[in-house]
Write a protein that holds these residues in place. Structure first.
Motif, PDB file in Angstrom:
ATOM      1  N   GLY A  34       0.811  -1.212   0.000  1.00  0.00           N
ATOM      2  CA  GLY A  34       0.000   0.000   0.000  1.00  0.00           C
ATOM      3  C   GLY A  34       0.841   1.257   0.000  1.00  0.00           C
ATOM      4  N   ILE A  35       1.919   1.263   0.776  1.00  0.00           N
ATOM      5  CA  ILE A  35       2.799   2.434   0.828  1.00  0.00           C
ATOM      6  C   ILE A  35       3.504   2.634  -0.507  1.00  0.00           C
ATOM      7  CG2 ILE A  35       4.871   3.383   1.907  1.00  0.00           C
ATOM      8  CD1 ILE A  35       4.012   1.971   4.478  1.00  0.00           C
ATOM      9  N   GLU A  36       3.956   1.532  -1.100  1.00  0.00           N
ATOM     10  CA  GLU A  36       4.631   1.628  -2.397  1.00  0.00           C
ATOM     11  C   GLU A  36       3.687   2.172  -3.464  1.00  0.00           C
ATOM     12  OE1 GLU A  36       6.969  -1.279  -5.576  1.00  0.00           O
ATOM     13  OE2 GLU A  36       6.366  -2.048  -3.608  1.00  0.00           O
ATOM     14  N   ARG A  37       2.422   1.809  -3.368  1.00  0.00           N
ATOM     15  CA  ARG A  37       1.446   2.225  -4.372  1.00  0.00           C
ATOM     16  C   ARG A  37       0.940   3.652  -4.129  1.00  0.00           C
ATOM     17  NH1 ARG A  37      -1.939  -1.416  -3.305  1.00  0.00           N
ATOM     18  NH2 ARG A  37      -3.314  -0.131  -2.014  1.00  0.00           N
ATOM     19  N   ASP A  38       0.620   3.974  -2.863  1.00  0.00           N
ATOM     20  CA  ASP A  38      -0.078   5.236  -2.574  1.00  0.00           C
ATOM     21  C   ASP A  38       0.672   6.168  -1.629  1.00  0.00           C
ATOM     22  OD1 ASP A  38      -2.515   4.584  -4.063  1.00  0.00           O
ATOM     23  OD2 ASP A  38      -2.821   3.075  -2.520  1.00  0.00           O
ATOM     24  N   GLY A  39       1.819   5.750  -1.100  1.00  0.00           N
ATOM     25  CA  GLY A  39       2.583   6.613  -0.218  1.00  0.00           C
ATOM     26  C   GLY A  39       1.834   6.945   1.062  1.00  0.00           C
ATOM     27  N   ALA A  40       1.981   8.199   1.522  1.00  0.00           N
ATOM     28  CA  ALA A  40       1.355   8.626   2.771  1.00  0.00           C
ATOM     29  C   ALA A  40      -0.161   8.587   2.690  1.00  0.00           C
ATOM     30  CB  ALA A  40       1.822  10.030   3.138  1.00  0.00           C
ATOM     31  N   TYR A  83      -1.915   6.240   1.763  1.00  0.00           N
ATOM     32  CA  TYR A  83      -2.353   4.934   2.262  1.00  0.00           C
ATOM     33  C   TYR A  83      -2.504   4.951   3.775  1.00  0.00           C
ATOM     34  CZ  TYR A  83      -2.416  -0.121   3.042  1.00  0.00           C
ATOM     35  OH  TYR A  83      -2.759  -1.393   3.433  1.00  0.00           O
ATOM     36  N   LEU A  84      -1.593   5.616   4.478  1.00  0.00           N
ATOM     37  CA  LEU A  84      -1.692   5.705   5.931  1.00  0.00           C
ATOM     38  C   LEU A  84      -2.884   6.558   6.339  1.00  0.00           C
ATOM     39  CD1 LEU A  84      -0.644   5.106   8.739  1.00  0.00           C
ATOM     40  CD2 LEU A  84       1.024   6.949   8.476  1.00  0.00           C
ATOM     41  N   PHE A 104       4.982   9.779   8.828  1.00  0.00           N
ATOM     42  CA  PHE A 104       4.075   8.996   9.658  1.00  0.00           C
ATOM     43  C   PHE A 104       3.290   9.901  10.603  1.00  0.00           C
ATOM     44  CE2 PHE A 104       3.072   6.908  13.657  1.00  0.00           C
ATOM     45  CZ  PHE A 104       2.351   5.811  13.219  1.00  0.00           C
ATOM     46  N   TYR A 105       3.957  10.883  11.198  1.00  0.00           N
ATOM     47  CA  TYR A 105       3.279  11.759  12.170  1.00  0.00           C
ATOM     48  C   TYR A 105       2.120  12.506  11.520  1.00  0.00           C
ATOM     49  CZ  TYR A 105       2.320  15.421  15.521  1.00  0.00           C
ATOM     50  OH  TYR A 105       1.671  16.267  16.389  1.00  0.00           O
ATOM     51  N   TRP A 106       2.399  13.239  10.428  1.00  0.00           N
ATOM     52  CA  TRP A 106       1.321  14.068   9.878  1.00  0.00           C
ATOM     53  C   TRP A 106       0.218  13.222   9.243  1.00  0.00           C
ATOM     54  CZ3 TRP A 106      -0.347  13.814   4.980  1.00  0.00           C
ATOM     55  CH2 TRP A 106       0.535  13.463   3.954  1.00  0.00           C
ATOM     56  N   ALA A 107       0.593  12.083   8.632  1.00  0.00           N
ATOM     57  CA  ALA A 107      -0.429  11.233   8.021  1.00  0.00           C
ATOM     58  C   ALA A 107      -1.310  10.593   9.090  1.00  0.00           C
ATOM     59  CB  ALA A 107       0.225  10.166   7.148  1.00  0.00           C
ATOM     60  N   SER A 108      -0.708  10.201  10.220  1.00  0.00           N
ATOM     61  CA  SER A 108      -1.496   9.626  11.321  1.00  0.00           C
ATOM     62  C   SER A 108      -2.449  10.661  11.894  1.00  0.00           C
ATOM     63  CB  SER A 108      -0.564   9.116  12.424  1.00  0.00           C
ATOM     64  OG  SER A 108       0.218   8.049  11.979  1.00  0.00           O
ATOM     65  N   GLN A 109      -1.941  11.860  12.123  1.00  0.00           N
ATOM     66  CA  GLN A 109      -2.794  12.904  12.702  1.00  0.00           C
ATOM     67  C   GLN A 109      -3.949  13.253  11.767  1.00  0.00           C
ATOM     68  OE1 GLN A 109      -0.689  16.466  13.864  1.00  0.00           O
ATOM     69  NE2 GLN A 109      -2.232  16.940  15.383  1.00  0.00           N
ATOM     70  N   THR A 110      -3.658  13.313  10.489  1.00  0.00           N
ATOM     71  CA  THR A 110      -4.710  13.619   9.510  1.00  0.00           C
ATOM     72  C   THR A 110      -5.743  12.501   9.453  1.00  0.00           C
ATOM     73  OG1 THR A 110      -3.118  14.865   8.174  1.00  0.00           O
ATOM     74  CG2 THR A 110      -5.153  14.159   7.094  1.00  0.00           C
ATOM     75  N   GLY A 111      -5.273  11.262   9.435  1.00  0.00           N
ATOM     76  CA  GLY A 111      -6.186  10.137   9.308  1.00  0.00           C
ATOM     77  C   GLY A 111      -7.094   9.953  10.510  1.00  0.00           C
ATOM     78  N   MET A 112      -6.584  10.272  11.706  1.00  0.00           N
ATOM     79  CA  MET A 112      -7.373  10.071  12.925  1.00  0.00           C
ATOM     80  C   MET A 112      -8.279  11.246  13.260  1.00  0.00           C
ATOM     81  SD  MET A 112      -4.716   8.122  15.533  1.00  0.00           S
ATOM     82  CE  MET A 112      -3.432   9.376  15.433  1.00  0.00           C
ATOM     83  N   ILE A 130     -15.414   7.675   3.592  1.00  0.00           N
ATOM     84  CA  ILE A 130     -14.577   8.867   3.665  1.00  0.00           C
ATOM     85  C   ILE A 130     -13.106   8.492   3.524  1.00  0.00           C
ATOM     86  CG2 ILE A 130     -13.826  10.751   5.193  1.00  0.00           C
ATOM     87  CD1 ILE A 130     -16.685  10.745   6.324  1.00  0.00           C
ATOM     88  N   GLY A 131     -12.759   7.295   4.034  1.00  0.00           N
ATOM     89  CA  GLY A 131     -11.391   6.841   3.928  1.00  0.00           C
ATOM     90  C   GLY A 131     -10.918   6.664   2.497  1.00  0.00           C
ATOM     91  N   LEU A 132     -11.854   6.529   1.562  1.00  0.00           N
ATOM     92  CA  LEU A 132     -11.477   6.401   0.160  1.00  0.00           C
ATOM     93  C   LEU A 132     -11.066   7.734  -0.450  1.00  0.00           C
ATOM     94  CD1 LEU A 132     -14.303   3.998  -1.072  1.00  0.00           C
ATOM     95  CD2 LEU A 132     -11.929   3.418  -0.582  1.00  0.00           C
ATOM     96  N   VAL A 133     -11.388   8.846   0.230  1.00  0.00           N
ATOM     97  CA  VAL A 133     -11.106  10.169  -0.329  1.00  0.00           C
ATOM     98  C   VAL A 133      -9.622  10.375  -0.606  1.00  0.00           C
ATOM     99  CG1 VAL A 133     -11.193  12.650   0.120  1.00  0.00           C
ATOM    100  CG2 VAL A 133     -13.190  11.218   0.598  1.00  0.00           C
ATOM    101  N   PRO A 134      -8.719  10.090   0.363  1.00  0.00           N
ATOM    102  CA  PRO A 134      -7.294  10.321   0.048  1.00  0.00           C
ATOM    103  C   PRO A 134      -6.787   9.473  -1.107  1.00  0.00           C
ATOM    104  CG  PRO A 134      -7.551   9.147   2.143  1.00  0.00           C
ATOM    105  CD  PRO A 134      -8.889   9.661   1.755  1.00  0.00           C
ATOM    106  N   LEU A 135      -7.285   8.232  -1.225  1.00  0.00           N
ATOM    107  CA  LEU A 135      -6.848   7.406  -2.340  1.00  0.00           C
ATOM    108  C   LEU A 135      -7.392   7.953  -3.664  1.00  0.00           C
ATOM    109  CD1 LEU A 135      -7.152   3.802  -0.899  1.00  0.00           C
ATOM    110  CD2 LEU A 135      -5.217   5.362  -0.878  1.00  0.00           C
ATOM    111  N   LEU A 136      -8.620   8.479  -3.638  1.00  0.00           N
ATOM    112  CA  LEU A 136      -9.176   9.098  -4.839  1.00  0.00           C
ATOM    113  C   LEU A 136      -8.367  10.331  -5.215  1.00  0.00           C
ATOM    114  CD1 LEU A 136     -11.391   9.286  -6.985  1.00  0.00           C
ATOM    115  CD2 LEU A 136     -12.775  10.581  -5.344  1.00  0.00           C
ATOM    116  N   LEU A 137      -7.996  11.125  -4.197  1.00  0.00           N
ATOM    117  CA  LEU A 137      -7.173  12.300  -4.449  1.00  0.00           C
ATOM    118  C   LEU A 137      -5.832  11.886  -5.041  1.00  0.00           C
ATOM    119  CD1 LEU A 137      -6.616  15.324  -4.196  1.00  0.00           C
ATOM    120  CD2 LEU A 137      -5.895  14.928  -1.835  1.00  0.00           C
ATOM    121  N   ARG A 138      -5.258  10.816  -4.504  1.00  0.00           N
ATOM    122  CA  ARG A 138      -3.980  10.320  -5.037  1.00  0.00           C
ATOM    123  C   ARG A 138      -4.139   9.922  -6.505  1.00  0.00           C
ATOM    124  NH1 ARG A 138      -0.025   9.278  -7.060  1.00  0.00           N
ATOM    125  NH2 ARG A 138       1.769   8.035  -6.397  1.00  0.00           N
TER     126      ARG A 138
END
Length: 243
Positions: A135-141, A143-144, A172-180, A215-223
């Motif tokens: 997932g990280i290789e495909r979508d980077g941050a 994915y997190l 990891f820090y900013w992606a975790s904070q954004t995701g949560m 809603i979790g699909l939004v970042p992957l759609l943006l990617r």
């Protein structure tokens, strides 16, 4: 490279251990058991609110340390503490406290996994690790962020497994904070009306879980959109070449 050959790594490990020990001391001094049941929180709500109002900055700092430590050590209880943040501090302060303390705790767990528990985590969670790496290789941050928004994997698993991936700590820090963040807002808001909360399970009912997943699909759609933003230009070039 081993710690013996890398003094900088030794100092980082010592600093990490010192931070964890300091947070543990705060948790012990607070008698954290009083926070970690819904019944206790409800029964002591008025008393705790009075203490917060008497010393708001001290209370916020202690709560921040408690939350970060619970998150770092993967101790069950973060949903209840998120609820307590809303009940004791209100919506906006509660969201700010939980957002930053949960991200810090997650990052500490990430660092412990990377520097102290790597072999154990790799043996225990080999299958999720392979999936996360793909997932990280495909979508980077993105994915997190998706994992944080979609309550499929528990946060403690995400933090530990991500620690042995190639992901940078700052990413990891900013992606975790954004995701949560969205889930944090929802639970803190529920905490502002503590009397209406009958169980923690009710906070994330199936319709809400489905909503979070969508809603979790939004970042992957943006990617995907970012990856294909030049598609119209390619189409134009193709059209121009046609007779």
């Amino acid at each position: 490279m081993s710690a013996q050959r890398n003094p900088a790594l030794v100092w980082r490990l010592l600093l990490l251990a010192a931070v964890i020990a300091g947070f543990a001391a705060v948790v012990w001094s607070l008698d954290a058991g009083q926070w970690l049941t819904l019944a206790q929180l409800k029964s002591r709500h008025a008393t705790l609110v009075a203490q917060v109002e008497a010393q708001p900055l001290v209370a916020a700092a202690l709560f921040f340390a408690l939350y970060a430590m619970v998150a770092a050590l993967c101790v069950p209880g973060t949903p209840l503490l998120t609820l307590a943040a809303g009940a004791l501090f209100g919506l906006v302060p509660g969201v700010l406290i939980v957002s930053f303390s949960s991200a810090l705790g997650a990052t500490l767990a990430f660092l412990m996994s990377r520097f102290l528990l790597r072999d154990r985590v790799q043996r225990r969670f080999g299958a999720p690790l392979a999936a996360f790496n793909r997932g990280i290789e495909r979508d980077g941050a993105f994915y997190l962020v998706f994992l944080g928004l979609t309550p499929v994997f528990p946060y403690f698993l995400i933090n530990l497994v991500m620690g042995i991936t190639p992901m940078r700590v700052t990413t990891f820090y900013w992606a975790s904070q954004t995701g949560m963040l969205l889930e944090t807002i929802l639970i803190v808001n529920a905490g502002t009306e503590l009397a209406k909360v009958d169980s923690l399970a009710g906070l994330l009912a199936p319709p809400l879980l489905v909503s979070l997943a969508l809603i979790g699909l939004v970042p992957l759609l943006l990617r995907w959109v970012l990856a294909h933003e030049k598609m119209p230009e390619r189409w134009r070039r193709t059209i121009d070449k046609q007779p």
